[in-house]
Every structure is written in structure tokens, then in C-alpha cells.
Design a protein around this motif. Sequence first.
Motif, PDB file in Angstrom:
ATOM      1  N   UNK A  32       0.819  -1.213   0.000  1.00 25.52           N
ATOM      2  CA  UNK A  32       0.000   0.000   0.000  1.00 25.52           C
ATOM      3  C   UNK A  32       0.855   1.266   0.000  1.00 25.52           C
ATOM      4  N   UNK A  33       2.040   1.182   0.565  1.00 25.21           N
ATOM      5  CA  UNK A  33       2.902   2.357   0.607  1.00 25.21           C
ATOM      6  C   UNK A  33       3.568   2.614  -0.746  1.00 25.21           C
ATOM      7  N   UNK A  34       4.082   1.570  -1.381  1.00 24.92           N
ATOM      8  CA  UNK A  34       4.832   1.741  -2.625  1.00 24.92           C
ATOM      9  C   UNK A  34       3.941   1.755  -3.869  1.00 24.92           C
ATOM     10  N   UNK A  35       2.847   0.964  -3.856  1.00 26.06           N
ATOM     11  CA  UNK A  35       1.984   0.866  -5.042  1.00 26.06           C
ATOM     12  C   UNK A  35       0.541   1.159  -4.632  1.00 26.06           C
ATOM     13  N   UNK A  36       0.245   2.351  -4.134  1.00 26.22           N
ATOM     14  CA  UNK A  36      -1.079   2.611  -3.555  1.00 26.22           C
ATOM     15  C   UNK A  36      -2.231   2.545  -4.551  1.00 26.22           C
ATOM     16  N   UNK A  37      -1.980   2.865  -5.823  1.00 27.09           N
ATOM     17  CA  UNK A  37      -3.072   2.960  -6.792  1.00 27.09           C
ATOM     18  C   UNK A  37      -3.736   1.622  -7.085  1.00 27.09           C
ATOM     19  N   UNK A  38      -2.993   0.528  -7.023  1.00 29.56           N
ATOM     20  CA  UNK A  38      -3.568  -0.775  -7.370  1.00 29.56           C
ATOM     21  C   UNK A  38      -3.418  -1.789  -6.238  1.00 29.56           C
ATOM     22  N   UNK A  39      -3.050  -1.331  -5.053  1.00 30.23           N
ATOM     23  CA  UNK A  39      -2.756  -2.254  -3.951  1.00 30.23           C
ATOM     24  C   UNK A  39      -3.941  -3.160  -3.623  1.00 30.23           C
TER      25      UNK A  39
END
Length: 218
Positions: A75-82
Motif C-alpha cells: 500500500x505504501x509503494x503501489x497505492x493505486x492498485x494495492x
Amino acid sequence: MKINKGVKVTLLLISIAWLLKILEWSLGVDLYHLGIYPRNRLGTFGILFHPFIHGGFKHLFSNTVSFAILCFSLYFFIPKVATKVLWKLSIYSGILVWIFARPSFHIGASGVIYGIASFLFFIGLFQKNPGSLIISLCIAVLNHGMLVGLVPQEDGISWESHLSGSIVGFFLAYYYRKVETTFSQQKQVEVDEDISYEGYRNLENEHFKYHYHPKDDN
């Protein structure tokens, strides 16, 4: 906002798993039958429930630590598709287990854990930018021991879940290889700040030059 969402989702999913285990312990029941049983019609229900069912508190605690770190990182590094990646990892890896695994109940979140680790590692390689490669390097260093879990080793461990999660993570990383990461978003913010600070952009080139003609008041 992405930190808050990552924490909330991670704690929610972990809480569900712990609540079910406490209910099992307090009521003296065993919910292993909610796991995946390959090629059995009733075993398909486990595709939805298997990440929340664990064999014991030791199994649950081990998965809790790994899942907490990796889920928050997702969620921190790839929030858009997490969120999409998380449920796709659970469903698709569960389907692979149902199709190919040994005829036994397969339970636990380890397949999802391996899937997240695989996704974060490979998306860094596919994007080929320094920030994403840092993700890959960190995942490789912190989880190098996970490679052992991809092959048969001892009874009671679903290596099929580990392998299925890793395979699904690889393909999802390729599918979402163009998605914005925290690092690419930060780079865009820095560019925007530079433009707003300067207040102008130099548009001169070899075909276009500014020429200043001072007004002659005389």
C-alpha cells in the motif's frame, strides 16, 4: 492517506484471522475445512476463506509478521492498485491451488504473502527505475529464505500455495508494470515544485528567441 489506508487494511485482515483462531480455540472447533481442497466442489469455498484459516497460533503468528510488513509495503509503494493486487493474489493463487495441488486442505495466508513479495520484486525489475529497483533489492534481501518454500520440503507445508502465489505475483507485476509507484509520484511532485518556484519556463530554441525592444519615451 496511503499510509493510513495501508495500516487500516493490514490491521483489518490480520484481525479477522486472529478472531477466527480465537473462536476456534475458545469453542474447541477446527475450521480447517474452510480451506482449499483441490478438485472438490465443496473445496472451492476455500478459495475465498483460506487466507484467514491457520493450523495453530504459531502458524498464525509467523504469517502475521510477514503479512503485516509486505501488505503495508504494497500500500505504501503501489497505492493505486494495492487493493486490486491483494484480492487478485488471493483468488487467482487459490484457483491454481485448487487445480494443481495435492488432495488435502490448504490453509493460511502464506500464498498471499509469497504473492506480494513476488509482485513487489518483479514490478521493480519491470519498471527499471532506481526507486522501484530499491523495492526489489529490499524484498530480495529480507525474504531470500522464502525461496526454500517454493519446493516440497516437509509435511504440513503447502509449497503449492507458495509457488502459486509467486507465479500470480509475477504476472500481476507484468500487468501493472506501468502503474505509478511512490517513487514516480515523488519525482512528479519535485518537477511541479520546481516549475511553480521559478514561475516561468524557458521556451527558447534555435528557431525561437526572445527579443527585447525598450520603448523609446523620447
